[in-house]
Design a protein around this motif. Structure first.
Motif, PDB file in Angstrom:
ATOM      1  N   VAL A 126       0.852  -1.274   0.008  1.00  0.00           N
ATOM      2  CA  VAL A 126       0.220   0.035   0.020  1.00  0.00           C
ATOM      3  C   VAL A 126       0.935   1.333  -0.146  1.00  0.00           C
ATOM      4  CG1 VAL A 126      -1.682   1.489   1.167  1.00  0.00           C
ATOM      5  CG2 VAL A 126      -1.822  -1.242   1.347  1.00  0.00           C
ATOM      6  N   LEU A 127       0.694   2.339  -0.779  1.00  0.00           N
ATOM      7  CA  LEU A 127       1.083   3.359  -1.091  1.00  0.00           C
ATOM      8  C   LEU A 127       0.146   4.434  -0.882  1.00  0.00           C
ATOM      9  CD1 LEU A 127       3.858   3.456  -3.757  1.00  0.00           C
ATOM     10  CD2 LEU A 127       4.412   3.353  -1.486  1.00  0.00           C
ATOM     11  N   HIS A 128      -0.090   5.299   0.256  1.00  0.00           N
ATOM     12  CA  HIS A 128      -1.107   6.386   0.256  1.00  0.00           C
ATOM     13  C   HIS A 128      -0.720   7.477  -0.551  1.00  0.00           C
ATOM     14  CE1 HIS A 128      -2.664   9.733   3.010  1.00  0.00           C
ATOM     15  NE2 HIS A 128      -3.746   9.155   2.073  1.00  0.00           N
ATOM     16  N   THR A 129      -1.520   7.962  -1.526  1.00  0.00           N
ATOM     17  CA  THR A 129      -1.104   8.781  -2.517  1.00  0.00           C
ATOM     18  C   THR A 129      -2.427   9.829  -2.562  1.00  0.00           C
ATOM     19  OG1 THR A 129      -2.187   7.230  -4.212  1.00  0.00           O
ATOM     20  CG2 THR A 129       0.271   7.373  -3.938  1.00  0.00           C
ATOM     21  N   PRO A 130      -2.579  10.428  -1.421  1.00  0.00           N
ATOM     22  CA  PRO A 130      -3.598  11.504  -1.364  1.00  0.00           C
ATOM     23  C   PRO A 130      -3.497  12.728  -2.509  1.00  0.00           C
ATOM     24  CG  PRO A 130      -2.194  12.300   0.121  1.00  0.00           C
ATOM     25  CD  PRO A 130      -1.857  10.868  -0.312  1.00  0.00           C
ATOM     26  N   GLY A 131      -4.762  13.431  -2.881  1.00  0.00           N
ATOM     27  CA  GLY A 131      -4.780  14.435  -3.875  1.00  0.00           C
ATOM     28  C   GLY A 131      -5.970  14.379  -4.468  1.00  0.00           C
ATOM     29  N   HIS A 132      -6.353  13.251  -5.098  1.00  0.00           N
ATOM     30  CA  HIS A 132      -7.679  12.970  -5.677  1.00  0.00           C
ATOM     31  C   HIS A 132      -8.713  12.918  -4.564  1.00  0.00           C
ATOM     32  CE1 HIS A 132     -10.518  12.014  -8.691  1.00  0.00           C
ATOM     33  NE2 HIS A 132     -10.901  10.732  -8.101  1.00  0.00           N
ATOM     34  N   THR A 133      -8.341  12.086  -3.649  1.00  0.00           N
ATOM     35  CA  THR A 133      -9.239  11.868  -2.401  1.00  0.00           C
ATOM     36  C   THR A 133      -8.149  11.856  -1.168  1.00  0.00           C
ATOM     37  OG1 THR A 133      -9.390   9.810  -2.172  1.00  0.00           O
ATOM     38  CG2 THR A 133     -11.116  10.926  -3.470  1.00  0.00           C
ATOM     39  N   PRO A 134      -8.841  12.099   0.086  1.00  0.00           N
ATOM     40  CA  PRO A 134      -7.878  12.143   1.048  1.00  0.00           C
ATOM     41  C   PRO A 134      -7.146  10.947   1.381  1.00  0.00           C
ATOM     42  CG  PRO A 134      -9.785  13.473   1.774  1.00  0.00           C
ATOM     43  CD  PRO A 134     -10.197  12.516   0.454  1.00  0.00           C
ATOM     44  N   GLY A 135      -7.993   9.824   1.210  1.00  0.00           N
ATOM     45  CA  GLY A 135      -7.381   8.527   1.478  1.00  0.00           C
ATOM     46  C   GLY A 135      -6.909   7.822   0.236  1.00  0.00           C
ATOM     47  N   SER A 136      -6.927   8.234  -0.903  1.00  0.00           N
ATOM     48  CA  SER A 136      -6.554   7.473  -2.317  1.00  0.00           C
ATOM     49  C   SER A 136      -5.164   6.843  -1.692  1.00  0.00           C
ATOM     50  CB  SER A 136      -6.182   8.523  -3.379  1.00  0.00           C
ATOM     51  OG  SER A 136      -7.552   8.944  -3.770  1.00  0.00           O
ATOM     52  N   CYS A 137      -5.166   5.562  -2.453  1.00  0.00           N
ATOM     53  CA  CYS A 137      -3.934   4.633  -2.328  1.00  0.00           C
ATOM     54  C   CYS A 137      -3.729   4.226  -3.850  1.00  0.00           C
ATOM     55  CB  CYS A 137      -4.054   3.495  -1.335  1.00  0.00           C
ATOM     56  SG  CYS A 137      -3.826   4.088   0.381  1.00  0.00           S
ATOM     57  N   CYS A 138      -2.294   3.731  -3.930  1.00  0.00           N
ATOM     58  CA  CYS A 138      -2.012   2.889  -5.072  1.00  0.00           C
ATOM     59  C   CYS A 138      -1.490   1.642  -4.325  1.00  0.00           C
ATOM     60  CB  CYS A 138      -0.756   3.541  -5.612  1.00  0.00           C
ATOM     61  SG  CYS A 138      -0.936   5.042  -6.561  1.00  0.00           S
ATOM     62  N   LEU A 139      -1.906   0.543  -5.375  1.00  0.00           N
ATOM     63  CA  LEU A 139      -1.597  -0.993  -4.768  1.00  0.00           C
ATOM     64  C   LEU A 139      -0.653  -1.688  -5.459  1.00  0.00           C
ATOM     65  CD1 LEU A 139      -5.369  -1.983  -4.098  1.00  0.00           C
ATOM     66  CD2 LEU A 139      -3.584  -1.062  -2.296  1.00  0.00           C
ATOM     67  N   ARG A 170       0.856  16.867  -5.645  1.00  0.00           N
ATOM     68  CA  ARG A 170       2.181  17.026  -6.108  1.00  0.00           C
ATOM     69  C   ARG A 170       3.140  16.122  -5.426  1.00  0.00           C
ATOM     70  NH1 ARG A 170       0.147  22.289  -6.750  1.00  0.00           N
ATOM     71  NH2 ARG A 170       0.788  23.016  -4.537  1.00  0.00           N
ATOM     72  N   VAL A 171       2.828  15.982  -3.890  1.00  0.00           N
ATOM     73  CA  VAL A 171       3.564  15.218  -3.257  1.00  0.00           C
ATOM     74  C   VAL A 171       3.510  13.731  -3.635  1.00  0.00           C
ATOM     75  CG1 VAL A 171       3.917  14.665  -0.748  1.00  0.00           C
ATOM     76  CG2 VAL A 171       3.715  16.684  -1.104  1.00  0.00           C
ATOM     77  N   SER A 172       2.325  13.385  -3.873  1.00  0.00           N
ATOM     78  CA  SER A 172       2.225  11.692  -4.331  1.00  0.00           C
ATOM     79  C   SER A 172       2.782  11.712  -5.697  1.00  0.00           C
ATOM     80  CB  SER A 172       0.614  11.688  -4.334  1.00  0.00           C
ATOM     81  OG  SER A 172      -0.129  11.801  -3.148  1.00  0.00           O
ATOM     82  N   MET A 173       2.670  12.574  -6.557  1.00  0.00           N
ATOM     83  CA  MET A 173       3.468  12.268  -7.708  1.00  0.00           C
ATOM     84  C   MET A 173       5.015  12.328  -7.625  1.00  0.00           C
ATOM     85  SD  MET A 173       1.420  12.249 -10.336  1.00  0.00           S
ATOM     86  CE  MET A 173       0.264  11.466  -9.382  1.00  0.00           C
ATOM     87  N   LYS A 174       5.477  12.997  -6.707  1.00  0.00           N
ATOM     88  CA  LYS A 174       6.982  13.116  -6.119  1.00  0.00           C
ATOM     89  C   LYS A 174       7.250  11.528  -5.622  1.00  0.00           C
ATOM     90  CE  LYS A 174      10.601  15.301  -3.532  1.00  0.00           C
ATOM     91  NZ  LYS A 174      10.878  16.479  -2.796  1.00  0.00           N
ATOM     92  N   LYS A 175       6.340  10.985  -4.761  1.00  0.00           N
ATOM     93  CA  LYS A 175       6.364   9.840  -4.351  1.00  0.00           C
ATOM     94  C   LYS A 175       6.437   8.775  -5.348  1.00  0.00           C
ATOM     95  CE  LYS A 175       4.248   7.142  -0.392  1.00  0.00           C
ATOM     96  NZ  LYS A 175       3.021   7.309   0.864  1.00  0.00           N
ATOM     97  N   LEU A 176       5.637   8.672  -6.333  1.00  0.00           N
ATOM     98  CA  LEU A 176       5.436   7.593  -7.393  1.00  0.00           C
ATOM     99  C   LEU A 176       6.726   7.773  -8.222  1.00  0.00           C
ATOM    100  CD1 LEU A 176       1.555   7.651  -8.248  1.00  0.00           C
ATOM    101  CD2 LEU A 176       3.008   6.187  -6.488  1.00  0.00           C
ATOM    102  N   ALA A 208       9.166  15.312 -11.072  1.00  0.00           N
ATOM    103  CA  ALA A 208       8.963  15.277  -9.682  1.00  0.00           C
ATOM    104  C   ALA A 208       9.912  14.695  -8.796  1.00  0.00           C
ATOM    105  CB  ALA A 208       7.518  14.393  -9.616  1.00  0.00           C
ATOM    106  N   ALA A 209      10.588  13.858  -9.208  1.00  0.00           N
ATOM    107  CA  ALA A 209      11.573  13.331  -8.238  1.00  0.00           C
ATOM    108  C   ALA A 209      12.628  14.211  -8.015  1.00  0.00           C
ATOM    109  CB  ALA A 209      12.296  11.926  -8.850  1.00  0.00           C
ATOM    110  N   ASP A 210      12.743  15.337  -8.795  1.00  0.00           N
ATOM    111  CA  ASP A 210      13.896  16.084  -8.805  1.00  0.00           C
ATOM    112  C   ASP A 210      13.223  17.445  -7.904  1.00  0.00           C
ATOM    113  OD1 ASP A 210      15.820  14.439  -9.601  1.00  0.00           O
ATOM    114  OD2 ASP A 210      15.334  15.322 -11.713  1.00  0.00           O
TER     115      ASP A 210
END
Length: 211
Positions: A126-139, A170-176, A208-210
């Motif tokens: 589980v990766l918590h990736t908020p932005g679209h909704t508060p609790g959105s996740c990628c699996l 934006r934080v979630s994009m950097k995380k991915l 985003a990583a940079d």
């Protein structure tokens, strides 16, 4: 791992059936609508659902959940930080699309960032990736990312719905972007891609990583 997908509902939500053929069991991700089509696809695939997993709680990703739970008697796993959103028909947009009476969700499992959900012989990280909704996740499962409505081929999820947050996206994009290795990207809508392709060409992810 065998993956089948169906585009369901009026706006074409991608529902995934992820099967361990050797064990004859599967997980269903984001069954948004068309329950009878999903049930038929599962039964044709010859795998028994052990769990439904949600990437987030918008109406177009949850519409068939109750029917599938009643039919298969499987478990429901959702992001812990999405539970209040999921159970609010005004925030999850069901009330605005005339979705009828709202039936609350009572998950068996609430997962968080960093958790691993084991189902059907498979491990979903589980990766918590908020932005679209508060609790959105990628699996993440093996070399596949089920990215929900966070990351799309060439785009990213909207942030103008209730609970959306451009700064969090934006934080979630950097995380991915910072993930090691490549993944097949199977999003909640539209076509498929790879994480390397998105790093190179997606304006929301490139660089985003940079950042």
């Amino acid at each position: 791992m065998d993956i089948k997908y169906l585009r369901v509902g009026q706006i074409g939500t991608n529902c995934y059936i992820v099967c361990d053929k050797a064990g004859g069991k599967c997980a269903v991700i984001d069954p948004g609508a068309d329950a009878q089509r999903i049930i038929a696809a599962v039964e044709e695939n010859g795998c028994v659902p052990q769990m439904i997993l949600l990437t987030h709680g918008h109406y177009d990703h949850i519409g068939a959940v109750h029917e599938l739970l009643a039919h298969f008697h499987c478990k429901l796993a959702v992001p812990k930080m999405e539970l209040d959103f999921l159970n609010n028909p005004h925030r999850n947009l069901q009330s605005s699309v005339g979705g009828g009476n709202f039936e609350p969700f009572r998950p068996d499992i609430l997962f968080e960032d960093g958790d691993t959900v084991e189902v059907a012989g498979l491990k979903f990280h589980v990766l918590h990736t908020p932005g679209h909704t508060p609790g959105s996740c990628c699996l993440l499962c093996e070399d596949v990312m089920f990215s929900g409505d966070t990351l799309f081929a060439g785009s990213a999820g909207r942030t103008d719905f209730p609970g959306g947050d451009p700064a969090a996206m934006r934080v979630s994009m950097k995380k991915l972007a910072a993930l090691s290795g490549n993944f097949q990207v199977l999003p909640g809508h539209g076509g498929f891609s790879t994480l390397d392709e998105e790093r190179a060409n997606n304006p929301f992810l490139a660089g985003a990583a940079d950042a």
